[in-house]
Write a protein that holds these residues in place. Structure first.
Motif: not given
Length: 827
Positions: A184-201, A227-230
């Motif tokens: 919601r705080g980023v105007p360009m963000c219209t969609v977000f993804a929340w991952h229970h687990r995510y690989p990195r490094d 989810g969509q921002v709205e």
């Protein structure tokens, strides 16, 4: 006023308008909403849950702008946002922001003051349309009531965020609601993804939040919520368990580069030869060719986890296309796979990268990551990815796409549906697909019938000619003519078989094997026949005479025996002429000439009725050469070269009693005109020329005892030429050389037919491989064209002719062996 706004948003507003920031709700008489193209195509109604407005919210001011007082863009390219709602929430998250202005073309501008407020009517031209809307820090769209709030989507994730976001790498250890607030705080963000687990490094992070800017770029990923921002959280459906059991590389740290088991990932081909990888197909896929029975199980396997995808327009859940086909953190093994291309993309959807893979004939799989598309071939292994940027990979074709494309009416389908033998008669269409559950067309190939009819007509024609020749000449062997015709047609249709394979498919090993076999067969036949002819020439004087026959004048056919003494001290070779006598004259000792024939008989074809003279170089005949007493012949000495060329010499007695030798006389005078009978030879003549007495036959019309080969009229040395040309097709074609067809010399080889029995066995060197090649086309052809891409219409005719040739050779050889073992008659 604010209380009225809240009541209006909750229970609906009456149709009234207010200038400035007042409500403006437009309704038609039937209660339906009117779409306003300046603002949104969405029209809210009672069935849609809308976004709750901010506390103390005012209304948007359409057709107004706030000039000046622009704030610097600190929230990720806010001026490029597409909706007034996104511009308003960007202002709400900025402490310095007081108001905002959004333009359809220019985007979003955050304002530190609304003192520059002034009207700005819409501007519409032929090429573009522009409009303005402004509002306070906490405001809502009173024209529509608010945006529709869709539910979260479970086990679905948007693809990796854009590079210019403050949170482009995501944030770990945040809750689902916190992730939503970040978006919601980023105007360009219209969609977000929340991952229970995510690989990195090389590690696995929990509760990872990633911001995206396109709700349509998403994949099915177990353990993710998008989810969509709205949007709002409606909770997972009761039919699924969330989160599901994680898969590598989400199970433990340090799994980067390790091999992945394709069987664990739905839609990922488990075989390097799978159709989804752009190859011919796995064993399971190739075994299932009955698309008319329905969708195969390997394309319709259910996901191991449930998926809920929200359709905002229809407010329903649906099954995401290609769900399970794209995989996060799994990619082709770079060590064993070959990289075809690495392309920069302006967009970052997996579908676009996959489409590029589908357009490349060699591509088998793709990898998409941060506006880069990698295309791979020779994919046989998959590995895990735990290093940023985490890739999204997939095969060339997803199961859903294969189902939509239907199944091919290929040669394998008709073979599975009917049998391989049916391919000899059926017409197999090319590039025809049918939906699963529907049958492919069924047609008989008219070309097959046409080729069979042509072969039958040619065989009947050959049989009719042979039968007519037998009626006219009496000694024509009809079955040998038929055997020779079948052998010749077999080779001709084999050439047509190779031509069909080359023209229609020009691929596959079978077309090249066929051509090489035909060349090798011709060379083998020619070499074998030449060697056999040389053997006959050296061992059989009668065949040598037939082999060397030529003409010294256009009006005579002669034998020239090429002896070792020819030309020894003789400037000109004299010829000894042989006079003619019938059986009756020989028995009576008379030397009278045969009766003259009618003029009509003399006018017959030259090859049949021309006077026949056998001429030999005189130096090849010794004094011991004698003739039966029934032949009254005279001998003359050679005259001097200055004397006339053809002297008359009186006959004289020879020391051999009542036997006489040849006399030198005019060749023209030696042979009575119109005679047809050939001289008979005694046993003493056999010793001189090596002519076997078992070659003597009775001429049915003359009663004279003659040789079978000599009863025919001699051609000008064409025997060997015909033999070589006939063997070009097949050795079995040489049957015609013993058929006495039309009483031609080159159709009556003066060699016993038994000598041909063992030679004909060598024709199997050409016939058996020919039969095997045609059988391979029927039973091993496939749509991939490795051996052959289809069964030519001439194949059935080729099979029949080849089988007749092979069986005929074997039967004739066995019959000859049995006949040899039987004792002669009378013993």
């Amino acid at each position: 006023m604010r209380a009225l706004l809240l009541v209006c948003l909750i229970s609906g507003c009456p149709p009234f308008m207010r200038r400035g920031g007042a409500f403006r709700m437009v309704q038609e008489p039937d209660g339906g909403c009117v779409e306003d193209s300046r603002r949104s195509s969405d029209c809210s109604d009672e069935d849609h849950v809308t976004v709750a407005p901010p506390a103390n919210a005012t209304c948007y001011e359409w057709d107004y702008t706030y000039e000046g007082f622009d704030l610097p863009d600190e929230l990720g390219l806010g001026h490029t946002v597409a909706r007034p709602y996104d511009c308003q929430r960007g202002c709400a998250s900025n402490e310095r922001c007081v108001g905002w202005t959004h333009s359809k073309i220019e985007g979003c501008y955050l304002k530190s003051s609304n003192a520059g407020r002034k009207p700005m009517p819409p501007n519409k031209t032929e090429t573009q349309e522009n409009w303005f809307v402004s509002g306070d820090k906490f405001s809502t769209d009173c024209d529509r009531g608010s945006l529709v709030s869709p539910c979260y989507e479970y086990n679905v994730a948007c693809i990796t965020g854009w590079a210019r976001s403050h949170y482009r790498e995501g944030m770990a250890n945040v809750t689902l609601e916190e992730c939503h607030d970040l978006c919601r705080g980023v105007p360009m963000c219209t969609v977000f993804a929340w991952h229970h687990r995510y690989p990195r490094d090389m590690k696995v992070y929990e509760n990872m939040c990633i911001l995206c800017n396109n709700k349509d770029r998403k994949i099915c990923t177990p353990g993710a919520i998008m989810g969509q921002v709205e949007g709002r959280d409606c909770g997972p459906p009761a039919s699924i368990t969330f989160p599901p059991q994680p898969l590598p590389p989400l199970t433990e740290d340090g799994m980067h580069g390790k091999l992945a088991d394709p069987a664990k990932y739905w839609g990922l081909p488990t075989d390097s030869n799978a159709r989804a990888l752009g190859k011919e197909g796995t064993a399971e896929e190739l075994a299932y060719q009955r698309g008319d029975l329905g969708v195969p199980s390997f394309l319709s396997k259910p996901l191991r986890y449930g998926v809920t995808v929200n359709d905002t327009d229809n407010n329903v859940y649906y099954h995401l296309e290609n769900c399970g086909c794209y995989h996060l953190g799994v990619q082709p093994d770079p060590k064993s796979s070959t990289l075809l291309a690495s392309m920069k993309l302006q967009l970052y959807p997996a579908e676009q990268c996959q489409q590029l893979c589908q357009e490349d004939a060699q591509c088998e799989a793709f990898t998409s990551s941060f506006f880069v598309c990698l295309l791979w071939k020779d994919v046989s292994k998959w590995v895990l990815d735990q290093v940023e940027p985490i890739v999204v990979s997939g095969p060339k074709w997803c199961p859903a796409a294969l189902i939509d494309a239907g199944y091919s009416c290929s040669i394998e389908h008709y073979r599975a549906r009917f049998s391989s033998w049916a391919l000899l008669f059926l017409y197999v269409p090319s590039d025809v697909t049918m939906p699963y559950g529907q049958s492919c067309p069924f047609h008989i190939d008219v070309g097959v019938i046409a080729f069979l009819m042509v072969a039958c007509v040619l065989l009947l024609t050959a049989g009719g000619l042979a039968w007519h020749s037998r009626r006219r000449h009496g000694n024509t062997v009809v079955w040998r003519v038929m055997v020779a015709t079948v052998a010749m047609l077999g080779t001709v249709f084999q050439l047509a078989f190779a031509a069909f394979l080359f023209v229609d498919s020009y691929k596959g090993w079978l077309v090249y094997v066929t051509m090489i076999h035909l060349i090798c067969m011709v060379l083998f036949n020619e070499v074998v026949v030449i060697l056999k002819n040389l053997n006959w020439v050296m061992s059989d004087p009668s065949y040598r005479q037939w082999f060397d026959s030529s003409s010294t004048s256009p009006d005579r056919r002669t034998f020239k025996l090429q002896g070792s003494d020819r030309g020894r001290g003789h400037g000109t070779l004299l010829k000894k002429a042989v006079t003619w006598c019938t059986v009756e004259n020989r028995l009576s000792g008379s030397t009278s000439t045969p009766p003259d024939e009618d003029e009509d008989e003399l006018d017959k074809d030259e090859d049949e009725d021309e006077p026949f003279t056998i001429n030999f170089p005189i130096d090849l005949l010794s004094d011991a050469t004698v003739f039966p007493p029934s032949l009254v012949l005279h001998h003359h000495q050679e005259q001097d070269e200055q004397q006339p060329a053809r002297p008359e010499v009186e006959p004289h007695e020879h020391p051999h009693g009542d036997e006489a030798i040849l006399s030198v006389q005019s060749v023209d005078d030696a042979t009575p005109p119109g005679t047809h009978s050939l001289p008979t030879f005694s046993a003493s003549l056999d010793d001189s020329f090596g002519v076997s007495t078992d070659m003597l036959v009775k001429e049915p019309h003359r009663g004279a005892e003659i040789r079978a080969s000599d009863s025919l009229e001699w051609e000008e040395g064409r025997g060997l030429m015909f033999v070589l040309f006939a063997s070009f097709f097949s050795i079995s074609v040489l049957h015609v050389c013993w058929s006495n067809l039309w009483s031609r010399a080159f159709f009556a080889i003066p060699v016993a037919s038994d000598a041909f029995v063992s030679l004909e066995l060598l024709s199997l060197v050409g016939s058996l491989p020919m039969l095997a090649i045609q059988a391979c086309a029927v039973f091993l052809s496939s749509s991939d064209g490795f051996l052959a891409a289809y069964v030519p219409p001439v194949t059935l005719t080729c099979l029949v002719l080849s089988a007749i040739n092979v069986v005929g050779v074997l039967v004739r050889f066995v019959w000859w062996l049995v006949a040899r073992r039987q004792p002669p008659k009378g013993k």
